[in-house]
Design a protein around this motif. Sequence first.
Motif, short mmCIF file in Angstrom:
data_model
loop_
_atom_site.label_atom_id
_atom_site.label_comp_id
_atom_site.label_asym_id
_atom_site.label_seq_id
_atom_site.Cartn_x
_atom_site.Cartn_y
_atom_site.Cartn_z
N ASN A 12 49.21 30.71 38.13
CA ASN A 12 49.11 31.84 37.92
C ASN A 12 49.10 31.99 36.30
N PRO A 17 45.08 35.21 36.82
CA PRO A 17 45.17 36.36 36.00
C PRO A 17 43.95 36.44 35.49
N GLU A 20 42.66 38.84 37.94
CA GLU A 20 43.46 39.96 37.88
C GLU A 20 42.78 40.95 36.74
N CYS A 21 42.66 40.29 35.47
CA CYS A 21 42.21 41.14 34.70
C CYS A 21 40.79 41.53 34.63
N GLU A 35 47.21 42.78 41.24
CA GLU A 35 48.24 42.00 40.69
C GLU A 35 47.90 40.43 41.04
N SER A 36 48.68 39.49 40.48
CA SER A 36 48.35 38.10 40.75
C SER A 36 49.63 37.22 40.79
N MET A 47 49.42 33.71 29.97
CA MET A 47 48.30 32.82 30.29
C MET A 47 48.14 31.72 29.49
N GLY A 62 44.09 40.08 28.13
CA GLY A 62 44.97 39.45 29.34
C GLY A 62 46.57 39.21 28.72
N HIS A 65 50.33 39.52 30.43
CA HIS A 65 50.45 38.87 31.79
C HIS A 65 51.79 37.82 31.54
N ARG A 66 52.36 37.69 32.75
CA ARG A 66 53.35 36.72 32.82
C ARG A 66 53.22 36.22 34.17
#
Length: 144
Positions: A12, A17, A20-21, A35-36, A47, A62, A65-66
């Motif tokens: 992930n 991600p 997702e983005c 979501e991812s 990321m 991105g 993202h976490r």
Amino acid sequence: MFKRILIVCVGNICRSPTAECLFRHYLSGSGARIESAGLGALVGKPMDATALAVLRDHGVDGSAHRARQATSGLLREADLVLAMEREHVAQLMRMAPEASGKVMLLDRWGAGQDIPDPYRQQREAFDHVYELIDRAVRGWLPYL
């Protein structure tokens, strides 16, 4: 319309991600929740720097993202679950058999191929994977 889409890979931090983005970018204003998560997520990590740079070079941010772990609860809550590889699909179906009807390969509408993991590879691998993911995401848009 799928209102809640979950994209899954392993860590992930690269592939899911990115997808997702891209879904968020293409579906902005649609009200869809994208979501991812990862099957073996590097929980809390941002990321991968190269994946982030590739996204940025395509005008997509991105940075927020976490990474987080995929759970059976996340699978049940999603309307659609998209995985990077056939083996991920199989693992997700084992994790939440009741969600198996909504778990599919990200590249379902393309060649139906696995999207390789670029982690710890050169920038060229990330560029190639970005192109595969972008094509696969665009392939889903008419169905969402």
